[in-house]
Design a protein around this motif. Structure first.
Motif, PDB file in Angstrom:
ATOM      1  N   GLN A   2       9.339  -1.765  -4.741  1.00  0.00           N
ATOM      2  CA  GLN A   2       9.007  -2.954  -3.957  1.00  0.00           C
ATOM      3  C   GLN A   2      10.181  -3.928  -4.013  1.00  0.00           C
ATOM      4  O   GLN A   2      10.601  -4.340  -5.084  1.00  0.00           O
ATOM      5  CB  GLN A   2       7.744  -3.621  -4.494  1.00  0.00           C
ATOM      6  N   PRO A   3      10.771  -4.321  -2.867  1.00  0.00           N
ATOM      7  CA  PRO A   3      11.917  -5.223  -2.902  1.00  0.00           C
ATOM      8  C   PRO A   3      11.530  -6.610  -3.381  1.00  0.00           C
ATOM      9  O   PRO A   3      10.411  -7.080  -3.180  1.00  0.00           O
ATOM     10  CB  PRO A   3      12.383  -5.248  -1.442  1.00  0.00           C
ATOM     11  N   HIS A  36       3.518  -2.039   1.451  1.00  0.00           N
ATOM     12  CA  HIS A  36       4.814  -1.466   1.805  1.00  0.00           C
ATOM     13  C   HIS A  36       5.712  -2.539   2.379  1.00  0.00           C
ATOM     14  O   HIS A  36       5.254  -3.510   2.989  1.00  0.00           O
ATOM     15  CB  HIS A  36       4.631  -0.326   2.810  1.00  0.00           C
ATOM     16  N   GLU A  37       7.016  -2.363   2.193  1.00  0.00           N
ATOM     17  CA  GLU A  37       7.971  -3.374   2.639  1.00  0.00           C
ATOM     18  C   GLU A  37       8.021  -3.496   4.156  1.00  0.00           C
ATOM     19  O   GLU A  37       8.438  -4.531   4.682  1.00  0.00           O
ATOM     20  CB  GLU A  37       9.363  -3.026   2.111  1.00  0.00           C
ATOM     21  N   ASN A  38       7.614  -2.448   4.898  1.00  0.00           N
ATOM     22  CA  ASN A  38       7.649  -2.502   6.359  1.00  0.00           C
ATOM     23  C   ASN A  38       6.431  -3.199   6.952  1.00  0.00           C
ATOM     24  O   ASN A  38       6.400  -3.424   8.170  1.00  0.00           O
ATOM     25  CB  ASN A  38       7.745  -1.087   6.931  1.00  0.00           C
ATOM     26  N   ARG A  67      -0.864  -6.593   4.760  1.00  0.00           N
ATOM     27  CA  ARG A  67      -0.835  -6.119   3.385  1.00  0.00           C
ATOM     28  C   ARG A  67      -2.185  -6.363   2.713  1.00  0.00           C
ATOM     29  O   ARG A  67      -2.906  -7.298   3.054  1.00  0.00           O
ATOM     30  CB  ARG A  67       0.282  -6.804   2.608  1.00  0.00           C
TER      31      ARG A  67
END
Length: 411
Positions: A278-279, A386-388, A394
């Motif tokens: 996860q960024p 997810h980052e996208n 989310r």
């Protein structure tokens, strides 16, 4: 008048002129030695074949070569198979390796990608595959005939299953290992509602959802016991998490449990940092810490002498009003029923002091009374971080949405 005498330079001799013309021709046409052979013409790169190549041993031992169908000239075979429908030709290529090598896989193109949306031939192909492969189901997403779906105790979420069920179609109960785990996909819930009988008001445990496995995680032993049944016409899944000490140095501490990535639902976990991969948020304002409800419930179940080294309250975000009320009322009460504010989840935490101490967390999950309600609740149970994904899509402990969660009976 005497004749003008021309210079010899203006009157070249005949041999010199012939030599000059020869040199001009040679400059236009390159010379080549008599022994030089012309280079062979470059062959075009062979197109990538869409069928497997068989070895000599396979060719010599293939009994299908003696059949009348493959003994006729190939031109005649192509003329005969040209009258077959796409589904029939595709099924013929799947009968044996010789048919696949002879006819190729060009007929498969009508059933793959966007082509099936325009030609719609997959219905007939699915019927033929269902006839020849009883118990298997043709998946349109991955274009594969799958074997029967395994129960949650045997289902494993892999990169192949993700292409079939999608990104948000699995509920994983920590941990997932090669030899053990518990994973629920939407077809499990859908099959249960389709097979619901008249005794769905209050039924015995359903065999499909039964599961029991144990592993060792660091200094603790972890065990998951799962079951499900119909309670007041609601499909209720029950999971029991048991954590005990795996070392003999001392009793189980609260920090031993809170340090684990123990997850009760998509919004309640003991983790304090985003998962691996996860960024990190670009701005400090975007960082949303985890909620304190589950960690507080676990810590309050332990005796005061065993609550050392637990995460401080400043590690978490401020509790919501409903969470703060539960934290006040459930302090030290082993029979208190905790509730998630974002999904139909209830749980109870109890500490057993026998045999070095054991923490028991019983959780209940309701999928509603009708399948259309289960579709909505399924999206609440599945963790999506997810980052996208955008912030509104989310669904995790770091992005907890506010919902009106229905109440349900657990006994």
């Amino acid at each position: 008048m005497p004749p003008v005498r021309r210079s010899k330079r203006l009157q070249p001799s005949q041999p010199a002129e012939a030599a000059r013309q020869t040199r001009r021709r040679d400059s236009r046409t390159p010379t080549r030695a008599p022994l030089d052979r012309p280079k062979p013409a470059r062959k075009k790169a062979a197109s990538k074949q869409t069928f497997p190549q068989r070895s000599v041993s396979q060719t010599s031992t293939d009994p299908n070569e003696s059949s009348r169908l493959f003994r006729i000239p190939r031109e005649l075979l192509y003329e005969i198979t040209a009258h077959l429908p796409p589904a029939g030709l595709a099924c013929l290529t799947l009968t044996c390796k010789l048919a696949l090598e002879t006819l190729g896989t060009d007929s498969w193109a009508a059933f793959r990608g966007r082509a099936r949306l325009y030609h719609s031939p997959e219905g007939s192909l699915c019927n033929l595959l269902a006839r020849d492969l009883p118990g298997h189901e043709y998946c349109v997403r991955c274009e594969t005939a799958h074997p029967p779906l395994k129960p949650p105790r045997g289902h494993r979420c892999t990169k192949y299953t993700q292409s079939c069920f999608g990104f948000e179609a699995t509920i994983d109960s920590w941990p997932q290992t090669e030899h053990g785990g518990y994973s629920i996909v939407w077809p499990h819930i859908q099959q249960t509602f389709e097979a619901r009988g008249a005794d769905a008001v209050n039924s015995p445990p359903l065999e499909l959802f039964e599961g029991d496995f144990s592993i060792r995680a660091g200094t603790v032993n972890y065990r998951l016991i799962s079951s499900a049944r119909w309670i007041d016409r609601n499909l209720v899944l029950e999971q029991e998490y048991r954590v005990s000490s795996a070392v003999t140095k001392g009793p189980l501490q609260a920090a031993d449990v809170t340090s684990l990535p123990l997850r009760v639902c998509a919004h309640l976990t003991t983790a304090t940092a985003p998962p691996k991969g996860q960024p990190a948020p670009r701005k400090a304002a975007q960082a949303v810490p985890n909620g304190p409800l589950l960690t507080h419930a676990i810590t309050s179940a332990f005796p005061v002498s065993l609550r050392r080294n637990v995460p401080a309250s400043k590690t978490f975000r401020a509790p919501r009003p409903s969470e703060e009320t539960q934290m006040t009322e459930g302090e030290g009460d082993p029979g208190f029923i905790w509730r998630c504010r974002s999904c139909p989840t209830k749980f109870k935490v109890e500490y057993v002091s026998q045999s070095g101490g054991e923490l028991v967390v019983r959780a209940w999950y309701s999928f509603g009374k009708e399948v259309y309600r289960a579709v909505d609740y399924w999206k609440w149970f599945v963790r999506r971080d997810h980052e996208n994904l955008g912030r509104t899509k989310r669904n995790s402990e770091f992005y907890v949405p506010s919902r009106v969660v229905p109440n349900f009976a657990i006994e």
